[in-house]
Design a protein around this motif. Structure first.
Motif, short mmCIF file in Angstrom:
data_model
loop_
_atom_site.label_atom_id
_atom_site.label_comp_id
_atom_site.label_asym_id
_atom_site.label_seq_id
_atom_site.Cartn_x
_atom_site.Cartn_y
_atom_site.Cartn_z
N PHE A 46 9.36 3.73 64.61
CA PHE A 46 9.16 4.38 65.90
C PHE A 46 7.79 5.03 65.91
O PHE A 46 7.32 5.52 64.87
CB PHE A 46 10.22 5.46 66.14
N GLY A 47 7.15 5.06 67.05
CA GLY A 47 5.83 5.67 67.15
C GLY A 47 5.76 6.73 68.22
O GLY A 47 5.36 6.46 69.35
N PRO A 48 6.16 7.96 67.89
CA PRO A 48 6.05 9.07 68.83
C PRO A 48 4.64 9.65 68.82
O PRO A 48 3.75 9.08 68.21
CB PRO A 48 7.06 10.08 68.29
N GLU A 49 4.45 10.78 69.48
CA GLU A 49 3.16 11.45 69.58
C GLU A 49 2.45 11.51 68.21
O GLU A 49 3.07 11.87 67.21
CB GLU A 49 3.34 12.89 70.10
N ASN A 50 1.20 11.20 68.22
CA ASN A 50 0.32 11.31 67.05
C ASN A 50 0.57 10.28 65.95
O ASN A 50 -0.04 10.35 64.90
CB ASN A 50 0.40 12.70 66.42
N TRP A 51 1.46 9.35 66.24
CA TRP A 51 1.67 8.31 65.24
C TRP A 51 0.72 7.15 65.46
O TRP A 51 0.27 6.89 66.56
CB TRP A 51 3.10 7.79 65.27
N LEU A 52 0.50 6.48 64.35
CA LEU A 52 -0.28 5.26 64.37
C LEU A 52 0.70 4.11 64.33
O LEU A 52 1.54 4.06 63.44
CB LEU A 52 -1.15 5.23 63.12
N VAL A 53 0.61 3.21 65.26
CA VAL A 53 1.48 2.04 65.24
C VAL A 53 0.60 0.81 65.10
O VAL A 53 -0.34 0.62 65.86
CB VAL A 53 2.33 1.94 66.52
N ALA A 54 0.92 0.00 64.11
CA ALA A 54 0.12 -1.20 63.89
C ALA A 54 0.88 -2.16 62.99
O ALA A 54 1.79 -1.76 62.26
CB ALA A 54 -1.20 -0.84 63.23
N ASP A 55 0.48 -3.40 63.08
CA ASP A 55 0.99 -4.39 62.17
C ASP A 55 0.06 -4.40 60.98
O ASP A 55 -1.16 -4.49 61.11
CB ASP A 55 0.99 -5.75 62.85
N SER A 56 0.62 -4.32 59.78
CA SER A 56 -0.23 -4.26 58.59
C SER A 56 -0.61 -5.64 58.08
O SER A 56 -1.05 -5.77 56.96
CB SER A 56 0.50 -3.51 57.48
N CYS A 57 -0.43 -6.65 58.91
CA CYS A 57 -0.82 -7.98 58.46
C CYS A 57 -2.31 -7.99 58.17
O CYS A 57 -3.07 -7.21 58.75
CB CYS A 57 -0.47 -9.02 59.51
N GLU A 58 -2.73 -8.85 57.30
CA GLU A 58 -4.15 -8.92 56.94
C GLU A 58 -4.95 -9.45 58.15
O GLU A 58 -4.41 -10.17 58.98
CB GLU A 58 -4.33 -9.85 55.74
N PRO A 59 -6.23 -9.09 58.22
CA PRO A 59 -7.06 -9.51 59.34
C PRO A 59 -7.05 -11.03 59.50
O PRO A 59 -7.07 -11.76 58.52
CB PRO A 59 -8.46 -9.02 58.95
N ASN A 60 -6.97 -11.47 60.74
CA ASN A 60 -7.00 -12.91 61.05
C ASN A 60 -5.82 -13.70 60.53
O ASN A 60 -5.90 -14.91 60.32
CB ASN A 60 -8.30 -13.56 60.55
N THR A 61 -4.72 -13.02 60.31
CA THR A 61 -3.48 -13.74 60.04
C THR A 61 -2.49 -13.36 61.14
O THR A 61 -2.60 -12.29 61.72
CB THR A 61 -2.89 -13.34 58.67
N PRO A 62 -1.52 -14.22 61.41
CA PRO A 62 -0.58 -13.93 62.50
C PRO A 62 0.28 -12.72 62.16
O PRO A 62 0.72 -12.54 61.03
CB PRO A 62 0.27 -15.20 62.60
N CYS A 63 0.54 -11.91 63.18
CA CYS A 63 1.33 -10.70 63.00
C CYS A 63 2.80 -11.03 62.90
O CYS A 63 3.26 -12.07 63.36
CB CYS A 63 1.13 -9.77 64.18
N GLN A 64 3.52 -10.10 62.30
CA GLN A 64 4.95 -10.30 62.12
C GLN A 64 5.78 -9.47 63.09
O GLN A 64 6.97 -9.66 63.20
CB GLN A 64 5.36 -9.88 60.71
N LEU A 65 5.14 -8.50 63.72
CA LEU A 65 5.90 -7.51 64.48
C LEU A 65 5.70 -7.65 65.98
O LEU A 65 4.63 -8.04 66.45
CB LEU A 65 5.44 -6.10 64.07
N PHE A 66 6.74 -7.30 66.71
CA PHE A 66 6.60 -7.00 68.12
C PHE A 66 6.31 -5.51 68.25
O PHE A 66 6.83 -4.71 67.47
CB PHE A 66 7.89 -7.29 68.88
N ILE A 67 5.51 -5.16 69.25
CA ILE A 67 5.30 -3.75 69.55
C ILE A 67 5.49 -3.57 71.04
O ILE A 67 4.92 -4.31 71.84
CB ILE A 67 3.89 -3.29 69.14
N ASP A 68 6.34 -2.61 71.43
CA ASP A 68 6.49 -2.33 72.86
C ASP A 68 6.71 -0.85 73.11
O ASP A 68 6.82 -0.06 72.16
CB ASP A 68 7.57 -3.20 73.49
N ALA A 69 6.74 -0.48 74.37
CA ALA A 69 6.83 0.94 74.74
C ALA A 69 8.25 1.29 75.15
O ALA A 69 8.85 0.63 76.01
CB ALA A 69 5.88 1.22 75.89
#
Lengths: 157, 157
Positions: A46-69
Motif C-alpha cells: 500500500f502507498g499512503p502519504e509520503n510513501w514511495l511506490v515503484a516496481d523494483s524491476c531492473e531498468p529496461n526490463t518489463p515490470c511485474q506489478l500493477f499500480i493503481d489508485a
DNA sequence: AGTATTTCTTGATGTACATCAATGCATAGG
DNA sequence: CCTATGCATTGATGTACATCAAGAAATACT
C-alpha cells in the motif's frame, strides 16, 4: 519530478510496462499488486502519504506489478533515471529495504493471525481506508480467513 | 573495506547485535536467517560469490538476522556508515530490491512446488552446496515436504 | 575403519487455511 | 428511492502442507 492528480481507480502501471516510473505519494493512497496465474490478486504494497511506490524491476526490463489508485491521489512522478542522476534519497532506500525485509520475515515465520496483528500495529490508518478483502490480499490469505481471525480476536476482548 | 577469512560455521552476526556490518562475499557461502518463536530456523538469504549479505535494519537498531558461514569464506567487511560515506553502489542496491521483490511475490503467489522450481532455476549452483533441509528452510517448507516434491518431479521425467 | 551424528526419505495423522455456497448489508448509480 | 453490485460473514467441505515417528543413507569424528 512532476506533480499530478489521479482519480480513484486510475491505473498508473500495468504488468509488462517498460517505462519504470517512481511515484511519491503526497496525499491519497496507491497500491501495487500482482495477478497470479489463477487470476488472483496479491497486494504487494500500500502507498499512503509520503510513501514511495515503484516496481523494483531492473531498468529496461518489463515490470511485474500493477499500480493503481485506491483514493483520489496527488503524486510526484519521476523516472528512475532522473532519480539516479540527481542522487537518490539513501535514507528512503534503506528504509524500503528494511520494510521489505520485515515483510519477508513475516511471510516466512508467522501464521495468518500474527501477520494480521502485525499489520494493524504497523499500518493502523490503512485498515479503515480499504476494504478488508484488500487487507486479506496483502496478508496472503482469503477474506473468509481474515473474517474468522477478526471474529476470534474480538471475542477475546 | 577489510578482507577477512572465516571458517565454515563461523557466526558473523547475532540477532540483537547493533553493529551493522555489510559483508561482500568474495568466495565461499554465507547465509542469513531468523529463528522464530518456536525455535525454528528460516533462511532469509544465501550469500554465494559476489553477493552482498547484510541485515537491512535501520542504523543503530538491533538486527533481526543471524549471519553465518556455510563454507570457508572470504569476505570484505564494511560498516554501513563507511559505505554511505563513500557513495554506495546504486546498481547493487537496485538489484537487491529486485531480488527481494521477487522473493515476496514468490512467497505470496506460488505453492511449494513452484517456489522450488523457481529456486533451482535462479540459484542452480546453491542446491549442490547445502543440505536440502536448508533449501526447504529458504523455501518456507519442511524437509519432508521438499523431499516429496523432488520425488514427484523426478518421477515425471 | 568404526561409531556417532546429521541428513534424507516414507508413511500415518493433524491442522491452518482455501474453496465453495448461501445470506445479509452496505454502497453506488440511475 | 430503488435496484445492482460489491463486501462481509458463516457453515460445510477440501487440500497443501506440517508434524510425528521410524528407518536408511550419507557424513563427520577419533
Amino acid at each position: 519530478m512532476k506533480k499530478i492528480n489521479v482519480k480513484k481507480g486510475a491505473v498508473l502501471q500495468r504488468i509488462g510496462d517498460i517505462s519504470s516510473k517512481v511515484f511519491l505519494v503526497e496525499s491519497g493512497l496507491l497500491r501495487s499488486y500482482i495477478i497470479d496465474d489463477k487470476g488472483k490478486e496479491h497486494i504487494y504494497m500500500f502507498g499512503p502519504e509520503n510513501w514511495l511506490v515503484a516496481d523494483s524491476c531492473e531498468p529496461n526490463t518489463p515490470c511485474q506489478l500493477f499500480i493503481d489508485a485506491l483514493e483520489d491521489t496527488i503524486i510526484n512522478v519521476a523516472t528512475k533515471e532522473e532519480l539516479l542522476k540527481e542522487g537518490p534519497d539513501l535514507t528512503a532506500l534503506l528504509r524500503r529495504l528494511d520494510t521489505m525485509q520485515n515483510r519477508i520475515i513475516m511471510l516466512m515465520s508467522s501464521n495468518a493471525k500474527k501477520r494480521y496483528e502485525h499489520f494493524t500495529k504497523t499500518y493502523p490508518n490503512i485498515i479503515q481506508r480499504v476494504p478488508l478483502k484488500m487487507v486479506a490480499s496483502y496478508l496472503g490469505i482469503t477474506p473468509e480467513a481474515l473474517s474468522r481471525i477478526r471474529n476470534e480476536l474480538s471475542k477475546k476482548k
